[in-house]
Design a protein around this motif. Sequence first.
Motif, PDB file in Angstrom:
ATOM      1  N   VAL A   9       0.859  -1.187   0.000  1.00 13.55           N
ATOM      2  CA  VAL A   9       0.000   0.000   0.000  1.00 13.55           C
ATOM      3  C   VAL A   9       0.897   1.239   0.000  1.00 13.55           C
ATOM      4  O   VAL A   9       1.693   1.444   0.919  1.00 13.55           O
ATOM      5  CB  VAL A   9      -0.927   0.025   1.228  1.00 13.55           C
ATOM      6  N   PHE A  10       0.793   2.049  -1.052  1.00 11.63           N
ATOM      7  CA  PHE A  10       1.556   3.292  -1.169  1.00 11.63           C
ATOM      8  C   PHE A  10       0.697   4.459  -0.672  1.00 11.63           C
ATOM      9  O   PHE A  10      -0.489   4.556  -1.012  1.00 11.63           O
ATOM     10  CB  PHE A  10       1.961   3.542  -2.618  1.00 11.63           C
ATOM     11  N   ILE A  11       1.309   5.354   0.123  1.00  9.05           N
ATOM     12  CA  ILE A  11       0.588   6.493   0.682  1.00  9.05           C
ATOM     13  C   ILE A  11       1.348   7.778   0.350  1.00  9.05           C
ATOM     14  O   ILE A  11       2.508   7.930   0.741  1.00  9.05           O
ATOM     15  CB  ILE A  11       0.447   6.373   2.215  1.00  9.05           C
ATOM     16  N   HIS A  12       0.710   8.678  -0.362  1.00  5.75           N
ATOM     17  CA  HIS A  12       1.385   9.936  -0.711  1.00  5.75           C
ATOM     18  C   HIS A  12       1.229  10.948   0.408  1.00  5.75           C
ATOM     19  O   HIS A  12       0.488  10.749   1.387  1.00  5.75           O
ATOM     20  CB  HIS A  12       0.861  10.477  -2.043  1.00  5.75           C
ATOM     21  N   GLY A  13       1.929  12.070   0.282  1.00  7.19           N
ATOM     22  CA  GLY A  13       1.881  13.119   1.287  1.00  7.19           C
ATOM     23  C   GLY A  13       1.082  14.322   0.824  1.00  7.19           C
ATOM     24  O   GLY A  13       0.265  14.227  -0.101  1.00  7.19           O
ATOM     25  N   LEU A  14       1.307  15.448   1.469  1.00 13.69           N
ATOM     26  CA  LEU A  14       0.609  16.674   1.100  1.00 13.69           C
ATOM     27  C   LEU A  14       1.064  17.189  -0.265  1.00 13.69           C
ATOM     28  O   LEU A  14       2.220  17.041  -0.642  1.00 13.69           O
ATOM     29  CB  LEU A  14       0.884  17.772   2.141  1.00 13.69           C
ATOM     30  N   TRP A  15       0.110  17.766  -0.973  1.00 10.42           N
ATOM     31  CA  TRP A  15       0.334  18.542  -2.195  1.00 10.42           C
ATOM     32  C   TRP A  15       0.658  17.733  -3.440  1.00 10.42           C
ATOM     33  O   TRP A  15       0.702  18.286  -4.529  1.00 10.42           O
ATOM     34  CB  TRP A  15       1.414  19.614  -1.983  1.00 10.42           C
ATOM     35  N   LEU A  16       0.876  16.460  -3.312  1.00 14.12           N
ATOM     36  CA  LEU A  16       1.036  15.616  -4.493  1.00 14.12           C
ATOM     37  C   LEU A  16      -0.127  14.637  -4.550  1.00 14.12           C
ATOM     38  O   LEU A  16      -0.435  13.987  -3.558  1.00 14.12           O
ATOM     39  CB  LEU A  16       2.343  14.814  -4.443  1.00 14.12           C
ATOM     40  N   HIS A  17      -0.747  14.549  -5.704  1.00 14.92           N
ATOM     41  CA  HIS A  17      -1.766  13.517  -5.876  1.00 14.92           C
ATOM     42  C   HIS A  17      -1.074  12.154  -5.854  1.00 14.92           C
ATOM     43  O   HIS A  17       0.157  12.071  -5.744  1.00 14.92           O
ATOM     44  CB  HIS A  17      -2.523  13.731  -7.192  1.00 14.92           C
ATOM     45  N   SER A  18      -1.853  11.098  -5.929  1.00 13.94           N
ATOM     46  CA  SER A  18      -1.267   9.755  -5.872  1.00 13.94           C
ATOM     47  C   SER A  18      -0.416   9.503  -7.109  1.00 13.94           C
ATOM     48  O   SER A  18      -0.881   8.994  -8.126  1.00 13.94           O
ATOM     49  CB  SER A  18      -2.363   8.692  -5.764  1.00 13.94           C
ATOM     50  N   SER A  19       0.852   9.880  -6.998  1.00 10.28           N
ATOM     51  CA  SER A  19       1.788   9.868  -8.129  1.00 10.28           C
ATOM     52  C   SER A  19       2.681   8.633  -8.107  1.00 10.28           C
ATOM     53  O   SER A  19       3.815   8.674  -8.575  1.00 10.28           O
ATOM     54  CB  SER A  19       2.642  11.139  -8.085  1.00 10.28           C
ATOM     55  N   TRP A  20       2.154   7.530  -7.580  1.00 10.98           N
ATOM     56  CA  TRP A  20       2.952   6.325  -7.358  1.00 10.98           C
ATOM     57  C   TRP A  20       2.940   5.345  -8.531  1.00 10.98           C
ATOM     58  O   TRP A  20       3.536   4.272  -8.420  1.00 10.98           O
ATOM     59  CB  TRP A  20       2.417   5.578  -6.130  1.00 10.98           C
ATOM     60  N   GLN A  21       2.277   5.662  -9.637  1.00  5.03           N
ATOM     61  CA  GLN A  21       2.090   4.634 -10.665  1.00  5.03           C
ATOM     62  C   GLN A  21       3.393   3.978 -11.139  1.00  5.03           C
ATOM     63  O   GLN A  21       3.442   2.754 -11.304  1.00  5.03           O
ATOM     64  CB  GLN A  21       1.334   5.204 -11.870  1.00  5.03           C
ATOM     65  N   PRO A  22       4.491   4.729 -11.348  1.00  7.85           N
ATOM     66  CA  PRO A  22       5.737   4.037 -11.720  1.00  7.85           C
ATOM     67  C   PRO A  22       6.218   3.057 -10.647  1.00  7.85           C
ATOM     68  O   PRO A  22       6.742   1.982 -10.971  1.00  7.85           O
ATOM     69  CB  PRO A  22       6.736   5.196 -11.900  1.00  7.85           C
ATOM     70  N   TRP A  23       6.034   3.405  -9.370  1.00  8.44           N
ATOM     71  CA  TRP A  23       6.373   2.490  -8.275  1.00  8.44           C
ATOM     72  C   TRP A  23       5.462   1.269  -8.293  1.00  8.44           C
ATOM     73  O   TRP A  23       5.921   0.132  -8.119  1.00  8.44           O
ATOM     74  CB  TRP A  23       6.241   3.203  -6.926  1.00  8.44           C
ATOM     75  N   VAL A  24       4.176   1.510  -8.489  1.00  2.94           N
ATOM     76  CA  VAL A  24       3.217   0.402  -8.554  1.00  2.94           C
ATOM     77  C   VAL A  24       3.617  -0.567  -9.658  1.00  2.94           C
ATOM     78  O   VAL A  24       3.666  -1.794  -9.460  1.00  2.94           O
ATOM     79  CB  VAL A  24       1.786   0.934  -8.793  1.00  2.94           C
ATOM     80  N   ASP A  25       3.936  -0.028 -10.826  1.00  5.07           N
ATOM     81  CA  ASP A  25       4.317  -0.886 -11.952  1.00  5.07           C
ATOM     82  C   ASP A  25       5.590  -1.665 -11.645  1.00  5.07           C
ATOM     83  O   ASP A  25       5.692  -2.866 -11.946  1.00  5.07           O
ATOM     84  CB  ASP A  25       4.520  -0.039 -13.209  1.00  5.07           C
ATOM     85  N   LEU A  26       6.578  -1.000 -11.038  1.00  2.64           N
ATOM     86  CA  LEU A  26       7.833  -1.669 -10.708  1.00  2.64           C
ATOM     87  C   LEU A  26       7.617  -2.771  -9.680  1.00  2.64           C
ATOM     88  O   LEU A  26       8.111  -3.899  -9.852  1.00  2.64           O
ATOM     89  CB  LEU A  26       8.844  -0.649 -10.178  1.00  2.64           C
ATOM     90  N   PHE A  27       6.902  -2.460  -8.615  1.00  2.00           N
ATOM     91  CA  PHE A  27       6.660  -3.476  -7.578  1.00  2.00           C
ATOM     92  C   PHE A  27       5.829  -4.631  -8.128  1.00  2.00           C
ATOM     93  O   PHE A  27       6.077  -5.793  -7.780  1.00  2.00           O
ATOM     94  CB  PHE A  27       5.981  -2.840  -6.362  1.00  2.00           C
TER      95      PHE A  27
END
Length: 271
Positions: A9-27
């Motif tokens: 489960v990836f959790i972003h912080g303030l001011w950035l939308h859920s910008s984890w897609q490259p991490w999601v793809d890699l994992f």
Amino acid sequence: MPTGRVPVVFIHGLWLHSSWQPWVDLFESQGFDAVAPCWPGEANTVEEARRQPEAAAGFGIDAVTEHFAQIIRSYDTAPVIVGHSFGGLFTQKLLGMGLGRAGVAIDPAQVKGVKPLPFAQLRSGFPVLGNPANKKKAVSLTAKQFRYGFGNALSQAESDRLFEKWTIPSPGRPLFEAAFANFSKNSPATVDTENTTRGPLLLISGQQDHTVPDVVTRASYKQYGGSSAVIELKQFADRGHSLTVDGGWSGVADYALEWLARQGVGPGSAG
């Protein structure tokens, strides 16, 4: 449905939308089952979040933590938790609560007990903390403010590109709660740093970070001295607060994957 793959489960912080897609793809490519949920009240896209700032206003640390706790409890097997900035604070709270098999907290917002308060951090937080009314609002950064707080280790062009692509209004309440944690007996920024049965935890610091300076992450690391559970600190020189989304993100992600493998957390270890 159970997949036999370790969830993340990836959790972003303030001011950035859920910008984890490259991490999601890699994992995912490494055999994990990865998701990157939004915060409560947050729209599913950057454009919608910018149009509806009031929807995210008012949510504090406890509410956001419980939001992700419910997601984590929905899994049949404990997931890895990876968070950036305030997502890193939530990662630590959740791990301290006994949720998650391991945690990676990247440039994490300060937990209660951390004393250093560098000028750079104060300046980065001023767009919110400078007006007490922002505690009940969702606040946006300007491109100049983003450049100082997130993109200071990048070229102007890359900082501006990331600002246009990912920034959204975020609730001011968590920032007030963290900033005044040491003056509150029951601060929501409190983490059970003495939990000896929690999963292993990796703290990652960008040593050029203005929003969560390296000295703050090192001070957070020292808070865990009373626990025998695994805690490690990795510092990346010449990296700022944008290290999860800028052009060097994969180096940070690869290190996190390698660290998880050393902890015995990875494909084949679900259950």
